[in-house]
Design an enzyme around this catalytic site. Structure first.
Site, PDB file in Angstrom:
ATOM      1  N   ALA A   1      -0.004  -3.909   1.608  1.00 23.60           N
ATOM      2  CA  ALA A   1       0.653  -4.886   0.716  1.00 23.60           C
ATOM      3  C   ALA A   1       2.153  -5.010   0.913  1.00 23.60           C
ATOM      4  O   ALA A   1       2.821  -5.686   0.130  1.00 23.60           O
ATOM      5  CB  ALA A   1       0.339  -4.610  -0.769  1.00 23.60           C
TER       6      ALA A   1
ATOM      7  N   GLY B   1       3.566  -6.673   3.365  1.00 28.02           N
ATOM      8  CA  GLY B   1       3.737  -8.096   3.689  1.00 28.02           C
ATOM      9  C   GLY B   1       3.579  -8.951   2.444  1.00 28.02           C
ATOM     10  O   GLY B   1       4.325  -9.920   2.241  1.00 28.02           O
ATOM     11  N   ASP B   2       2.627  -8.595   1.594  1.00 26.31           N
ATOM     12  CA  ASP B   2       2.416  -9.361   0.352  1.00 26.31           C
ATOM     13  C   ASP B   2       3.633  -9.244  -0.557  1.00 26.31           C
ATOM     14  O   ASP B   2       4.030 -10.212  -1.220  1.00 26.31           O
ATOM     15  CB  ASP B   2       1.179  -8.839  -0.395  1.00 26.31           C
ATOM     16  CG  ASP B   2      -0.085  -9.016   0.424  1.00 26.31           C
ATOM     17  OD1 ASP B   2      -0.131  -9.944   1.252  1.00 26.31           O
ATOM     18  OD2 ASP B   2      -1.018  -8.220   0.238  1.00 26.31           O
TER      19      ASP B   2
HETATM   20  O1  RIB Z   1      -2.527  -7.261   2.292  1.00 28.64           O
HETATM   21  C1  RIB Z   1      -3.209  -6.181   1.696  1.00 28.64           C
HETATM   22  C2  RIB Z   1      -4.484  -6.668   1.086  1.00 28.64           C
HETATM   23  O2  RIB Z   1      -5.333  -7.118   2.115  1.00 28.64           O
HETATM   24  C3  RIB Z   1      -5.261  -5.609   0.366  1.00 28.64           C
HETATM   25  O3  RIB Z   1      -4.894  -5.474  -0.988  1.00 28.64           O
HETATM   26  C4  RIB Z   1      -6.697  -6.055   0.562  1.00 28.64           C
HETATM   27  O4  RIB Z   1      -7.329  -6.489  -0.592  1.00 28.64           O
HETATM   28  C5  RIB Z   1      -6.643  -7.133   1.628  1.00 28.64           C
HETATM   29  O5  RIB Z   1      -6.830  -8.363   1.076  1.00 28.64           O
END
Ligand code: RIB
Length: 306
Positions: A251, A253-254
């Site tokens: 996560a 990158g998120d």
């Molecule tokens: O980017 C990380 C995410 O990728 C994780 O939380 C998992 O659910 C996948 O979607």
């Protein structure tokens, strides 16, 4: 409360094991721990944007199972508007099987479940949510047709449209590029979309220039420890990564994408929004798990001061 950032994408329950090293194909290794953690690229980006100061709404689908209830409750606890999160009767929620090794590298297998049921009709149904937003954020863990609808509608409405092309499974439809203000791939996504192997700042610039040539407004390639590279038709800028002790990159990158969108929504210029997002992403790798690792605004402000 009108959301200024709307995230359209996936919600997953992450089933996470930690091992000394990742198994080879056909090999069995012992894990040291197991945890269920709230995740999904869409939900992670929504949580990041919300914790980092934006008013956020999520548009997505969960299954009619216990995970679905927990995922929705998790977003609500993070003050995210979930009126556009639909429960798909008879479907399981999305899950991600994640293995993290001692060097904080991971492998992820995603089973879409209800995320695969997010349809173009959902985008029409919740058009008002889109209309009220300033920034729209998409990834690729929901059907491509639906993402295409969001991009086109975002362009029509004059919103700031961000696409994080993850996970990538091939080239994007060519007509999408002109609808994207900020395309934010990592190294492997930049390679998959441009055909240029990305292993240095120079190759990242070449790949990003090609994506701008395809029609994307601005490209930000996230490069882990090498930082982030911004490329538009007018300029190229490199942003060094803050140095931290990595525990788990899940996560990161998120968190960058959510942080960048929150920064723009707060009125930062794009350079400041990139630096802000980098600090948030760096802090997230110092903690385990997807959503539990995402920092709060005060953590980012504290890091920036130190
Ligand atoms: O980017 C990380 C995410 O990728 C994780 O939380 C998992 O659910 C996948 O979607």
């Amino acid at each position: 409360m009108q959301a200024n950032v709307v995230v359209i994408g996936s919600l997953n329950m992450d089933l996470v094991t930690r091992t000394e090293r990742l198994p080879h194909p056909g090999e069995t290794v012992f894990g040291q721990s197991f945890a269920t953690v709230h995740g999904g690229k869409g939900a992670n980006q929504a949580v990041a944007a919300s914790r980092l100061g934006a008013r956020v709404a999520m548009l997505g689908c969960v299954g009619s199972d216990a995970y679905g209830t927990q995922l929705r409750e998790g977003l609500l606890a993070d003050q995210i508007d979930c009126q556009a999160v639909r429960t798909v009767s008879g479907s399981a929620s999305g899950v991600a099987l994640i293995t993290v090794d001692a060097k904080s590298q991971n492998t992820i297998v995603v089973v879409a479940g209800a995320n695969g049921c997010l349809e173009p009709q959902d985008i029409k149904t919740f058009d008002q949510v889109l209309q009220g937003a300033q920034v729209l954020v998409c990834q690729l863990e929901v059907p491509m047709e639906t993402v295409g609808c969001v991009l086109a509608r975002g362009r029509e409405l004059g919103k700031v449209v961000i696409l994080n092309p993850a996970p990538v499974s091939g080239p994007l439809p060519g007509h999408w590029y002109a609808t994207i203000d900020y395309l934010i791939p990592n190294e492997s996504e930049a390679w998959a979309l441009s055909g240029v192997t990305v292993d240095s700042l120079e190759s990242a610039e070449l790949a990003a220039r090609r994506l701008v040539g395809f029609g994307a407004g601005k490209v930000i390639v996230t490069l882990g420890a090498l930082g982030a590279l911004f490329v538009s038709a007018q300029r190229v800028a490199h942003f060094a990564a803050p140095k931290v002790e990595a525990v788990d990159a899940t996560a990161a990158g998120d968190t960058f994408v959510g942080g960048f969108s929150a920064g723009l929504a707060a009125g930062m210029d794009e350079d400041d929004a990139i630096r802000f997002a980098q600090v948030a992403a760096a802090l997230s790798v110092t903690r385990a798990g997807a959503q539990p690792s995402i920092p709060l605004l005060r953590d980012v402000q504290g890091f920036a001061r130190s």
